[in-house]
Write a protein that holds these residues in place. Structure first.
Motif, mmCIF file in Angstrom:
data_model
loop_
_atom_site.group_PDB
_atom_site.id
_atom_site.type_symbol
_atom_site.label_atom_id
_atom_site.label_comp_id
_atom_site.label_asym_id
_atom_site.label_seq_id
_atom_site.Cartn_x
_atom_site.Cartn_y
_atom_site.Cartn_z
ATOM 1 N N HIS A 1 0.850 -1.203 0.000
ATOM 2 C CA HIS A 1 0.000 0.000 0.000
ATOM 3 C C HIS A 1 0.882 1.248 0.000
ATOM 4 O O HIS A 1 0.816 2.063 0.941
ATOM 5 C CB HIS A 1 -0.921 -0.006 1.229
ATOM 6 C CG HIS A 1 -1.776 -1.218 1.339
ATOM 7 N ND1 HIS A 1 -2.908 -1.414 0.573
ATOM 8 C CD2 HIS A 1 -1.649 -2.327 2.126
ATOM 9 C CE1 HIS A 1 -3.457 -2.576 0.887
ATOM 10 N NE2 HIS A 1 -2.715 -3.147 1.819
ATOM 11 N N LEU B 1 0.870 4.064 -1.665
ATOM 12 C CA LEU B 1 0.232 5.377 -1.739
ATOM 13 C C LEU B 1 -0.336 5.825 -0.392
ATOM 14 O O LEU B 1 -0.520 7.024 -0.166
ATOM 15 C CB LEU B 1 -0.874 5.353 -2.790
ATOM 16 C CG LEU B 1 -0.429 5.048 -4.234
ATOM 17 C CD1 LEU B 1 -1.627 5.038 -5.173
ATOM 18 C CD2 LEU B 1 0.609 6.070 -4.700
ATOM 19 N N HIS B 2 -0.625 4.861 0.488
ATOM 20 C CA HIS B 2 -1.194 5.192 1.789
ATOM 21 C C HIS B 2 -0.183 5.028 2.925
ATOM 22 O O HIS B 2 -0.555 5.098 4.103
ATOM 23 C CB HIS B 2 -2.413 4.303 2.080
ATOM 24 C CG HIS B 2 -3.498 4.425 1.059
ATOM 25 N ND1 HIS B 2 -3.565 3.602 -0.053
ATOM 26 C CD2 HIS B 2 -4.555 5.277 0.962
ATOM 27 C CE1 HIS B 2 -4.629 3.923 -0.776
ATOM 28 N NE2 HIS B 2 -5.234 4.947 -0.188
ATOM 29 N N TYR B 3 1.085 4.797 2.551
ATOM 30 C CA TYR B 3 2.097 4.490 3.572
ATOM 31 C C TYR B 3 2.259 5.631 4.584
ATOM 32 O O TYR B 3 2.280 5.395 5.796
ATOM 33 C CB TYR B 3 3.439 4.202 2.901
ATOM 34 C CG TYR B 3 4.552 3.909 3.880
ATOM 35 C CD1 TYR B 3 4.622 2.673 4.524
ATOM 36 C CD2 TYR B 3 5.518 4.862 4.181
ATOM 37 C CE1 TYR B 3 5.630 2.398 5.433
ATOM 38 C CE2 TYR B 3 6.533 4.598 5.087
ATOM 39 C CZ TYR B 3 6.585 3.364 5.710
ATOM 40 O OH TYR B 3 7.577 3.103 6.611
ATOM 41 N N VAL C 1 0.215 7.951 5.429
ATOM 42 C CA VAL C 1 -0.971 8.133 6.263
ATOM 43 C C VAL C 1 -1.078 7.021 7.305
ATOM 44 O O VAL C 1 -1.351 7.284 8.483
ATOM 45 C CB VAL C 1 -2.240 8.177 5.398
ATOM 46 C CG1 VAL C 1 -3.481 8.271 6.276
ATOM 47 C CG2 VAL C 1 -2.179 9.344 4.421
ATOM 48 N N ILE C 2 -0.857 5.774 6.856
ATOM 49 C CA ILE C 2 -1.008 4.633 7.769
ATOM 50 C C ILE C 2 0.098 4.629 8.824
ATOM 51 O O ILE C 2 -0.167 4.542 10.030
ATOM 52 C CB ILE C 2 -1.017 3.309 6.985
ATOM 53 C CG1 ILE C 2 -2.229 3.241 6.047
ATOM 54 C CG2 ILE C 2 -1.023 2.116 7.950
ATOM 55 C CD1 ILE C 2 -2.246 2.022 5.158
#
Length: 320
Positions: A128, A130-132, A134-135
């Motif tokens: 993931h 693209l969401h690294y 944020v996560i």
């Protein structure tokens, strides 16, 4: 058989690696050299991560915590083994033995959980991307690190407190260079059912579950790698988690070997050698594995060492 409540002043006997006096000096040198390399290497990793802003990322944050756990892991057992060899005294007090069990389980669980968290970090980064950001936020990383330390402390405390209710026979000999929990429990004269239940539960919660998480993370990572069309892309992705996978293999391979060998009632010598692998060799190799396979770490270590050399020259100039 004579029994004695070891919550008093009783002593355990650590049989160590060998009783041959001709090998004591060689063994002392090997252990001391390995311990110094382990502490120095892991301290350099921590200094490199702290001093280089490029390494202020989740992966290196967890790596610095792993290095700290490695230093604690080896410092729990090796200094006492060195002292016993040097003084030719194999005894350890009950309080000292309990302390070894506590910190050994604590840092062992911490390494377990940190390897799991690092596998999750690689899973998010590769599966993931693209969401690294944020996560894997700084708050989540801090919570996972603090949570792993807290769980390790509580788990170690539970394992240790249950030992205090046991009584042991006199002249207790432990076929290790340190107080390993399974070996200590085998020497108890009183019922160890509660202890075995606690140990088994802790192995499931802090051993099997984390290992399952690591295996799941890497199964997803390998699935993502197979979907990449270019060989260059596959190599780049695999290289980012190759060091961690190698460390996981060394740690779990040797630690599982200890407990499987104890179940299979193999010789204590084989169990001792497997213990050396995951208590000393693996923490010693971790800095080399991560530094040799990681360009960012090598650059940061180069900067740390370049700063240390002029500092040592200035100190020598002042002393002279």
């Amino acid at each position: 058989m004579e029994r004695e409540n070891q919550t008093g002043t009783g002593n355990f006997i650590l049989l160590g690696f060998t009783g041959d006096p001709d090998l004591q000096s060689l063994l002392l040198g090997l252990l001391l050299s390995g311990y110094l390399v382990t502490v120095t290497g892991n301290l350099l990793i921590i200094l490199a991560v702290i001093s280089d802003s490029h390494l202020h990322t989740p992966m290196y944050f967890f790596l610095s915590n792993l290095s700290l756990a490695d230093i604690g892991f080896t410092s729990t057992t090796i200094p006492k083994a060195l002292r016993n060899i040097q003084t030719h005294n194999k005894g350890i007090t009950f309080a000292g033995c309990i302390s070894q069990v506590y910190f050994f389980v604590l840092f062992g669980c911490q390494e377990n959980l940190l390897l799991t968290v690092m596998a999750y970090d690689r899973f998010v980064a590769i599966c993931h991307p693209l969401h690294y950001v944020v996560i894997m936020s700084p708050w989540l990383c801090l919570l996972m690190a603090l949570g792993s330390w807290l769980v390790s402390v509580l788990g170690s405390l539970l394992d240790t407190l249950t030992i205090l209710r046991l009584s042991f026979c006199t002249k207790i000999e432990i076929p290790h260079s340190f107080c390993d929990l399974p070996a200590v429990l085998k020497l108890a004269c009183s019922d160890t059912l509660i202890n075995n239940i606690v140990v088994f539960s802790m192995i499931i919660v802090l051993g099997v579950f984390p290992l399952s998480g690591i295996l799941f993370s890497y199964s997803q990572i390998f699935s993502s790698i197979l979907r990449i069309s270019s060989d260059r892309g596959k190599y780049k992705v695999f290289s980012t988690c190759g060091s961690h996978l190698l460390v996981v293999s060394l740690f779990y391979g040797s630690s599982l070997g200890v407990y499987l060998s104890s179940v299979a009632t193999l010789s204590s010598r084989m169990t001792l050698m497997a213990s050396v692998m995951y208590t000393m060799v693996t923490p010693m190799l971790n800095p080399f594995i991560y530094s040799l396979r990681n360009r960012d770490i090598k650059v940061a270590l180069g900067r740390v060492l370049s700063k240390m050399v002029p500092l040592s020259e200035r100190v020598d100039a002042r002393l002279s």
